[in-house]
Design a protein around this motif. Structure first.
Motif, mmCIF file in Angstrom:
data_model
loop_
_atom_site.group_PDB
_atom_site.id
_atom_site.type_symbol
_atom_site.label_atom_id
_atom_site.label_comp_id
_atom_site.label_asym_id
_atom_site.label_seq_id
_atom_site.Cartn_x
_atom_site.Cartn_y
_atom_site.Cartn_z
ATOM 1 N N ARG A 203 103.924 -20.634 -45.832
ATOM 2 C CA ARG A 203 102.506 -20.973 -45.969
ATOM 3 C C ARG A 203 101.773 -20.796 -44.637
ATOM 4 N NH1 ARG A 203 100.215 -26.966 -47.703
ATOM 5 N NH2 ARG A 203 98.004 -26.487 -47.507
ATOM 6 N N ALA A 204 102.395 -21.270 -43.546
ATOM 7 C CA ALA A 204 101.765 -21.122 -42.230
ATOM 8 C C ALA A 204 101.640 -19.648 -41.849
ATOM 9 C CB ALA A 204 102.572 -21.881 -41.176
ATOM 10 N N ALA A 205 102.680 -18.858 -42.166
ATOM 11 C CA ALA A 205 102.620 -17.433 -41.851
ATOM 12 C C ALA A 205 101.534 -16.734 -42.656
ATOM 13 C CB ALA A 205 103.986 -16.790 -42.121
ATOM 14 N N ARG A 210 96.053 -14.488 -43.090
ATOM 15 C CA ARG A 210 94.715 -14.626 -43.646
ATOM 16 C C ARG A 210 93.664 -14.750 -42.546
ATOM 17 N NH1 ARG A 210 91.670 -13.263 -47.857
ATOM 18 N NH2 ARG A 210 90.045 -14.780 -48.298
ATOM 19 N N GLU A 211 94.037 -15.445 -41.452
ATOM 20 C CA GLU A 211 93.092 -15.643 -40.352
ATOM 21 C C GLU A 211 93.016 -14.447 -39.415
ATOM 22 O OE1 GLU A 211 94.762 -19.064 -38.662
ATOM 23 O OE2 GLU A 211 94.142 -20.422 -40.285
ATOM 24 N N GLY A 212 93.920 -13.493 -39.606
ATOM 25 C CA GLY A 212 93.885 -12.294 -38.788
ATOM 26 C C GLY A 212 94.691 -12.378 -37.512
ATOM 27 N N THR A 213 95.442 -13.467 -37.299
ATOM 28 C CA THR A 213 96.248 -13.589 -36.081
ATOM 29 C C THR A 213 97.623 -12.942 -36.229
ATOM 30 O OG1 THR A 213 97.040 -15.758 -36.825
ATOM 31 C CG2 THR A 213 95.088 -15.724 -35.431
ATOM 32 N N ALA A 214 97.988 -12.529 -37.437
ATOM 33 C CA ALA A 214 99.255 -11.838 -37.673
ATOM 34 C C ALA A 214 99.035 -10.756 -38.715
ATOM 35 C CB ALA A 214 100.340 -12.817 -38.129
ATOM 36 N N ALA A 297 80.939 -1.333 -50.347
ATOM 37 C CA ALA A 297 82.244 -1.063 -50.930
ATOM 38 C C ALA A 297 83.363 -1.373 -49.939
ATOM 39 C CB ALA A 297 82.319 0.396 -51.377
ATOM 40 N N ARG A 298 83.146 -1.013 -48.672
ATOM 41 C CA ARG A 298 84.155 -1.285 -47.653
ATOM 42 C C ARG A 298 84.363 -2.782 -47.472
ATOM 43 N NH1 ARG A 298 83.202 -2.604 -42.727
ATOM 44 N NH2 ARG A 298 81.064 -1.811 -42.781
ATOM 45 N N ILE A 299 83.259 -3.528 -47.438
ATOM 46 C CA ILE A 299 83.372 -4.981 -47.257
ATOM 47 C C ILE A 299 84.052 -5.625 -48.453
ATOM 48 C CG2 ILE A 299 82.049 -7.108 -47.011
ATOM 49 C CD1 ILE A 299 79.941 -5.498 -45.520
ATOM 50 N N ALA A 300 83.677 -5.194 -49.657
ATOM 51 C CA ALA A 300 84.299 -5.755 -50.855
ATOM 52 C C ALA A 300 85.795 -5.478 -50.882
ATOM 53 C CB ALA A 300 83.634 -5.169 -52.106
ATOM 54 N N ALA A 301 86.199 -4.298 -50.371
ATOM 55 C CA ALA A 301 87.624 -3.960 -50.365
ATOM 56 C C ALA A 301 88.412 -4.835 -49.400
ATOM 57 C CB ALA A 301 87.811 -2.488 -50.004
ATOM 58 N N GLN A 302 87.788 -5.213 -48.288
ATOM 59 C CA GLN A 302 88.509 -5.966 -47.265
ATOM 60 C C GLN A 302 88.273 -7.469 -47.363
ATOM 61 O OE1 GLN A 302 86.731 -4.381 -43.745
ATOM 62 N NE2 GLN A 302 85.320 -6.079 -43.531
ATOM 63 N N ARG A 303 87.337 -7.891 -48.208
ATOM 64 C CA ARG A 303 86.956 -9.308 -48.209
ATOM 65 C C ARG A 303 88.113 -10.214 -48.599
ATOM 66 N NH1 ARG A 303 82.393 -10.632 -52.318
ATOM 67 N NH2 ARG A 303 84.087 -9.925 -53.666
ATOM 68 N N ASP A 304 88.909 -9.798 -49.568
ATOM 69 C CA ASP A 304 90.007 -10.629 -50.045
ATOM 70 C C ASP A 304 91.336 -10.251 -49.427
ATOM 71 O OD1 ASP A 304 88.309 -12.054 -51.720
ATOM 72 O OD2 ASP A 304 88.443 -10.515 -53.277
ATOM 73 N N SER A 305 91.297 -9.501 -48.350
ATOM 74 C CA SER A 305 92.548 -9.151 -47.684
ATOM 75 C C SER A 305 92.602 -9.856 -46.342
ATOM 76 C CB SER A 305 92.652 -7.629 -47.530
ATOM 77 O OG SER A 305 91.566 -7.127 -46.755
ATOM 78 N N VAL A 306 93.026 -9.143 -45.328
ATOM 79 C CA VAL A 306 93.172 -9.761 -43.999
ATOM 80 C C VAL A 306 91.806 -10.058 -43.400
ATOM 81 C CG1 VAL A 306 94.073 -9.408 -41.687
ATOM 82 C CG2 VAL A 306 95.342 -8.553 -43.662
ATOM 83 N N LEU A 342 84.217 -17.382 -33.524
ATOM 84 C CA LEU A 342 84.734 -16.126 -34.056
ATOM 85 C C LEU A 342 84.221 -15.925 -35.471
ATOM 86 C CD1 LEU A 342 88.468 -16.380 -32.898
ATOM 87 C CD2 LEU A 342 86.586 -15.183 -31.764
ATOM 88 N N PHE A 343 83.593 -14.794 -35.710
ATOM 89 C CA PHE A 343 83.108 -14.440 -37.046
ATOM 90 C C PHE A 343 84.272 -13.890 -37.863
ATOM 91 C CE2 PHE A 343 81.293 -10.759 -39.549
ATOM 92 C CZ PHE A 343 80.957 -11.532 -40.654
ATOM 93 N N ALA A 344 84.431 -14.414 -39.099
ATOM 94 C CA ALA A 344 85.514 -13.972 -39.975
ATOM 95 C C ALA A 344 85.107 -12.676 -40.673
ATOM 96 C CB ALA A 344 85.860 -15.049 -41.003
ATOM 97 N N GLY A 345 84.997 -11.630 -39.900
ATOM 98 C CA GLY A 345 84.590 -10.335 -40.438
ATOM 99 C C GLY A 345 84.636 -9.278 -39.356
ATOM 100 N N GLU A 346 84.234 -8.064 -39.714
ATOM 101 C CA GLU A 346 84.291 -6.954 -38.765
ATOM 102 C C GLU A 346 83.100 -6.973 -37.816
ATOM 103 O OE1 GLU A 346 85.778 -3.119 -39.416
ATOM 104 O OE2 GLU A 346 86.158 -3.493 -41.541
ATOM 105 N N ARG A 347 83.346 -6.455 -36.616
ATOM 106 C CA ARG A 347 82.296 -6.420 -35.600
ATOM 107 C C ARG A 347 81.112 -5.573 -36.057
ATOM 108 N NH1 ARG A 347 81.210 -2.699 -31.861
ATOM 109 N NH2 ARG A 347 83.176 -1.611 -32.327
#
Length: 455
Positions: A203-205, A210-214, A297-306, A342-347
């Motif tokens: 769960r921690a991993a 999910r947070e993008g640290t791994a 489309a790009r944001i929707a593809a990545q929103r539920d991933s890392v 930190l913004f949870a998204g792309e720069r």
């Protein structure tokens, strides 16, 4: 309670605890039953032995009962101890009566009709003792000589004393079993918690991914959980490939349409006049729309991933500096919190949001623009509010919703396509945020954006 019932740890510990309690109760019941049976059998055997010893110790001298029985138990010498013996003649042929020193008063026997003798001329029954205790009586009638003279022999033992011994044993047994049960339950719970700890590591991993640290689930897992970790890593990698493929295809589409749209715009310019201007405007609008929907489309593809992690401080500082150079007459203030946000998204998406809002503020501001960031929320649901304000004319409250519509321009005298605020609203919505257009204390518009923070 519903959450506990869904907990695997709670269910396993509860089941093992219930099973341990049932097992201990059964063990306690069996042991106490066997101990009671053994104690009662030993008690009865002792009274029976004392009875035969008493019979062998008594004789007849003339017409009188004689004898000095010694049953080898000091309790028969202690007054009202609950341990007694008595020898009484049956019929008128014999005289005299013998009693133990402990028997300071007679104890009545029930009629033979109520408690009959068995085939060996023996019977046993319970009675009340001299001091109020409950006693067990073993009784026998025995022929003493050739004249068939009969005497009744009774040996009595303290049943209350036996029950006290059994109760004391039960209390000690229950205490020991309770201590043992508590230790067993604690050890079981500890073993279960330690056995389920790898799930917490998974769960921690996953949270780190999910947070993008791994990038994947790292570490060594038990053989039972390792297939799950491997499948999860495969899913993460497959999702990443899908996102990259979507980006590549989107870039290819944009690149393939870029030339035709440029040709249309050039043709419009060459035609000139009203028709040429319309062609150029529509080609430019098509280009912006294409870029916008490809971005969605790009944001929707990545929103539920890392989840990506973008430090907003450097991005805001850089963009404020650029807008300040393009608008030297505007005084732009920047207020950032001390902690790193930190913004949870792309720069690129964050810069798109800020760029459109700053461009809109610079377009309408008289002389001042203010940019501020305020962290919000707790450790579980953290976010931040980005506010970009100006001292321009602002937007009436009844027009705020209309300003967020695609292609809608409230003032046709200002240059633009009417897509800026709409693009911001779409981007914010794709990231699960909120946008509000309010009145600023500077006098103009205050655009407030609520977005999620990355840990």
């Amino acid at each position: 309670m519903i959450a506990l019932s869904r907990s695997l740890t709670f269910r396993v510990i509860a089941l093992s605890t219930v099973w341990a309690m049932v097992t201990l109760i059964v063990i306690a019941t069996v042991i106490t039953t066997l101990y009671r049976q053994a104690s009662e059998n030993g008690f009865n055997s002792l009274l029976s032995a004392h009875l035969f010893n008493l019979i062998s110790s008594v004789g007849v001298d003339g017409n009188t009962l004689t004898g000095r029985p010694d049953l080898g138990d000091l309790r028969f010498s202690q007054p009202e101890s609950g341990w007694y013996w008595a020898v009484e003649p049956v019929g008128g042929e014999l005289a005299g009566e013998l009693r133990s020193p402990s028997m300071t008063a007679p104890i009545a026997s029930p009629p033979v009709s109520e408690v009959p003798f068995d085939s060996g001329f023996q019977r046993s029954y319970a009675a009340d003792g001299i001091a109020g205790e409950e006693i067990a009586v073993f009784e026998s009638e025995f022929v003493l000589d050739s004249d068939n003279r009969v005497a009744r022999f009774r040996v009595m033992g303290n049943l209350s004393e036996l029950e006290d011994q059994i109760d004391a044993f039960q209390r000690r047994l229950y205490t020991y079993l309770a201590i043992f049960g508590a230790g067993m339950i604690a050890i079981n719970a500890l073993a279960i918690l330690m056995g389920l700890r790898p799930l917490q590591r998974v769960r921690a991993a996953l949270a780190m991914v999910r947070e993008g640290t791994a990038q994947k689930l790292d570490g060594t897992f038990p053989v039972e959980i390792e297939p799950l970790a491997n499948e999860t890593n495969a899913l993460i990698e497959n999702n990443r490939r899908i996102v990259e493929r979507s980006r590549t295809q989107g870039g290819n589409l944009a690149h393939s349409l870029k030339t035709p749209l440029a040709v249309l715009a050039n043709e419009g310019r060459s035609i000139g006049g009203e028709k040429g201007r319309i062609i150029v405007d529509q080609a430019n609008a098509m280009q912006k729309q294409l870029e916008h929907y490809l971005q969605r489309a790009r944001i929707a593809a990545q929103r539920d991933s890392v989840v990506y992690r973008t430090p907003i401080g450097p991005a805001l500082t850089r963009m404020v500096r650029v807008v300040g150079k393009l608008n030297p007459d505007a005084k732009i203030g920047l207020d950032l919190p001390e902690e790193e946000v930190l913004f949870a998204g792309e720069r690129e998406d964050f810069e798109e949001i800020v760029g459109n809002l700053l461009e809109n503020a610079a377009k309408w501001a008289k002389s001042a623009i203010r940019v501020s960031v305020t962290p919000t929320g707790s450790a579980g649901e953290r976010g931040f509010v980005l506010a970009i304000e100006d001292d321009g004319p602002g937007i009436p409250e009844d027009k705020a919703r209309e300003a967020l519509k695609r292609g809608k321009r409230l003032d046709e005298t200002k240059p633009g396509t009417g897509l800026g605020l709409a693009i911001v609203a779409d981007l914010v919505g794709e990231y699960g945020g909120k946008i509000a257009l309010e009145r600023s204390d500077l006098g103009g518009l205050a655009a407030r954006i609520e977005l999620k923070r990355a840990v």
